[in-house]
Design a protein around this motif. Structure first.
Motif, PDB file in Angstrom:
ATOM      1  N   LEU A  43       0.848  -1.188   0.000  1.00  0.00           N
ATOM      2  CA  LEU A  43       0.000   0.000   0.000  1.00  0.00           C
ATOM      3  C   LEU A  43       0.888   1.243   0.000  1.00  0.00           C
ATOM      4  O   LEU A  43       1.747   1.397   0.857  1.00  0.00           O
ATOM      5  N   LEU A  45       0.916   5.471   0.024  1.00  0.00           N
ATOM      6  CA  LEU A  45       0.105   6.638   0.349  1.00  0.00           C
ATOM      7  C   LEU A  45       0.142   7.659  -0.786  1.00  0.00           C
ATOM      8  O   LEU A  45       1.212   8.053  -1.243  1.00  0.00           O
ATOM      9  N   SER A  97      -4.360   9.711  14.337  1.00  0.00           N
ATOM     10  CA  SER A  97      -3.378  10.037  13.307  1.00  0.00           C
ATOM     11  C   SER A  97      -2.925   8.722  12.694  1.00  0.00           C
ATOM     12  O   SER A  97      -3.369   7.658  13.097  1.00  0.00           O
ATOM     13  N   GLY A  98      -2.024   8.801  11.735  1.00  0.00           N
ATOM     14  CA  GLY A  98      -1.552   7.581  11.097  1.00  0.00           C
ATOM     15  C   GLY A  98      -0.833   6.653  12.041  1.00  0.00           C
ATOM     16  O   GLY A  98      -0.667   5.479  11.748  1.00  0.00           O
ATOM     17  N   SER A  99      -0.432   7.181  13.178  1.00  0.00           N
ATOM     18  CA  SER A  99       0.292   6.355  14.136  1.00  0.00           C
ATOM     19  C   SER A  99      -0.611   5.359  14.830  1.00  0.00           C
ATOM     20  O   SER A  99      -0.132   4.491  15.545  1.00  0.00           O
TER      21      SER A  99
ATOM     22  N   ASP B  31       8.255   5.506  15.063  1.00  0.00           N
ATOM     23  CA  ASP B  31       8.051   5.294  16.487  1.00  0.00           C
ATOM     24  C   ASP B  31       6.816   4.450  16.811  1.00  0.00           C
ATOM     25  O   ASP B  31       6.482   4.250  17.981  1.00  0.00           O
ATOM     26  N   TYR B  32       6.153   3.958  15.761  1.00  0.00           N
ATOM     27  CA  TYR B  32       4.975   3.130  15.991  1.00  0.00           C
ATOM     28  C   TYR B  32       4.862   2.162  14.841  1.00  0.00           C
ATOM     29  O   TYR B  32       5.067   2.551  13.684  1.00  0.00           O
ATOM     30  N   LEU B  34       2.693  -1.251  13.070  1.00  0.00           N
ATOM     31  CA  LEU B  34       1.390  -1.894  13.024  1.00  0.00           C
ATOM     32  C   LEU B  34       1.426  -3.069  12.054  1.00  0.00           C
ATOM     33  O   LEU B  34       2.213  -3.086  11.107  1.00  0.00           O
ATOM     34  N   SER B  93       5.153   4.122  11.312  1.00  0.00           N
ATOM     35  CA  SER B  93       4.713   5.515  11.236  1.00  0.00           C
ATOM     36  C   SER B  93       5.613   6.441  12.042  1.00  0.00           C
ATOM     37  O   SER B  93       6.257   6.034  13.018  1.00  0.00           O
ATOM     38  N   ALA B  94       5.621   7.685  11.578  1.00  0.00           N
ATOM     39  CA  ALA B  94       6.257   8.781  12.301  1.00  0.00           C
ATOM     40  C   ALA B  94       5.378   9.990  12.023  1.00  0.00           C
ATOM     41  O   ALA B  94       5.357  10.490  10.907  1.00  0.00           O
ATOM     42  N   GLY B  95       4.609  10.402  13.013  1.00  0.00           N
ATOM     43  CA  GLY B  95       3.666  11.489  12.765  1.00  0.00           C
ATOM     44  C   GLY B  95       2.405  10.986  12.087  1.00  0.00           C
ATOM     45  O   GLY B  95       1.909   9.919  12.396  1.00  0.00           O
ATOM     46  N   ASP B  96       1.915  11.759  11.120  1.00  0.00           N
ATOM     47  CA  ASP B  96       0.642  11.437  10.492  1.00  0.00           C
ATOM     48  C   ASP B  96       0.742  10.399   9.376  1.00  0.00           C
ATOM     49  O   ASP B  96      -0.257   9.820   8.978  1.00  0.00           O
ATOM     50  N   LYS B  97       1.937  10.195   8.858  1.00  0.00           N
ATOM     51  CA  LYS B  97       2.066   9.301   7.708  1.00  0.00           C
ATOM     52  C   LYS B  97       2.433   7.893   8.141  1.00  0.00           C
ATOM     53  O   LYS B  97       3.145   7.697   9.117  1.00  0.00           O
ATOM     54  N   VAL B  98       1.932   6.950   7.376  1.00  0.00           N
ATOM     55  CA  VAL B  98       2.248   5.540   7.613  1.00  0.00           C
ATOM     56  C   VAL B  98       2.858   4.978   6.339  1.00  0.00           C
ATOM     57  O   VAL B  98       2.342   5.202   5.248  1.00  0.00           O
ATOM     58  N   ILE B  99       3.937   4.215   6.478  1.00  0.00           N
ATOM     59  CA  ILE B  99       4.568   3.548   5.353  1.00  0.00           C
ATOM     60  C   ILE B  99       4.332   2.047   5.497  1.00  0.00           C
ATOM     61  O   ILE B  99       4.628   1.470   6.542  1.00  0.00           O
ATOM     62  N   PHE B 100       3.801   1.450   4.435  1.00  0.00           N
ATOM     63  CA  PHE B 100       3.499   0.027   4.448  1.00  0.00           C
ATOM     64  C   PHE B 100       4.583  -0.766   3.720  1.00  0.00           C
ATOM     65  O   PHE B 100       5.179  -0.299   2.748  1.00  0.00           O
ATOM     66  N   GLY B 101       4.794  -1.990   4.176  1.00  0.00           N
ATOM     67  CA  GLY B 101       5.631  -2.927   3.461  1.00  0.00           C
ATOM     68  C   GLY B 101       4.862  -3.570   2.320  1.00  0.00           C
ATOM     69  O   GLY B 101       3.651  -3.365   2.193  1.00  0.00           O
TER      70      GLY B 101
END
Lengths: 113, 110
Positions: A43, A45, A97-99, B31-32, B34, B93-101
């Motif tokens: 996925l 963004l 948030s995205g976190s 820092d998070y 999922l 994620s770091a902040g509002d954005k999430v990066i997926f594998g």
């Protein structure tokens, strides 16, 4: 299930035509996201919104624009569709948030011929 | 350059055994973390998460382990069930954005 819908669910369009995908939520969540899913890439963004009229770019924003005039609706527009934009598009929402966990819609399969 | 990597595109496991899905990341600012699960023709669903201040989080049959020094996390499913057959995405994620594998397709064989 989170109240999130996407329309249309399937669309076939020709190269060069404009296309708008709609994401609608009933959860009153602040954050909304548009992703595309492609084999080997997972996925990615495209754009996201952190409030009404507040949007920002993601990893693959070229060729896409978004608008959010109401909390519940987030529109993704392909100004002039290209074959490389053939993909499955997912909308997601998040309260914080995205976190934190995001809730995803069912997806829109877009084919550009 | 992928910031979140899942180097195994697919994994097959016998029912009742342990499934271990791995994920590596490059950005130390994450820092998070999922994990999401996705069935065909459906949107992804959230499975479990972990903050960077922890090294383990458990929820029923699912446990996520985080090794910050190695920039590596793993998802353990035990015991594995046929209904666990799906694509699993690691996300950071770091902040509002999430990066997926890119995802790992898990098949649990009855």
């Amino acid at each position: 299930d989170a109240g999130i819908t996407q329309s249309p669910r399937h669309k076939v369009t020709e190269t060069g035509t404009p296309v708008t995908l709609r994401c609608h939520q009933t959860e009153n969540h602040r954050y909304m996201y548009w992703y595309r899913q492609d084999p080997g890439h997972g996925l990615r963004l495209i754009h996201y919104s952190y409030g009404v009229k507040d949007t920002d770019k993601g990893e693959v924003s070229d060729g896409y624009s978004v608008s959010r005039s109401k909390t519940e609706d987030f529109l993704l527009t392909l100004e002039s569709a290209t074959s490389s934009q053939t993909s499955v598009y997912f909308c997601a929402i998040s309260a914080v948030s995205g976190s934190y966990e995001q809730y995803f819609g069912p997806g829109t399969r877009l084919t550009v011929t | 350059d992928q910031q979140v990597k899942q180097n195994s595109p697919s994994l097959s496991v016998q029912e009742g055994r342990i499934s271990i899905l791995n994920c590596d990341y490059t950005n130390s600012m994450f820092d998070y973390f999922l994990w999401y699960k996705k069935y065909p023709a459906e949107g992804p669903t959230f499975l479990i998460s972990i903050s960077s201040i922890k090294d383990k989080n458990e929820d029923g049959r699912f446990t996520v382990f985080l090794n910050k020094s190695a920039k590596h996390l793993s998802l353990h499913i035990v015991p594995s069930q046929p209904g666990d057959s799906a694509v699993y995405f690691c996300a950071a994620s770091a902040g509002d954005k999430v990066i997926f594998g890119p995802g790992t397709s898990l098949s649990v064989i009855p």
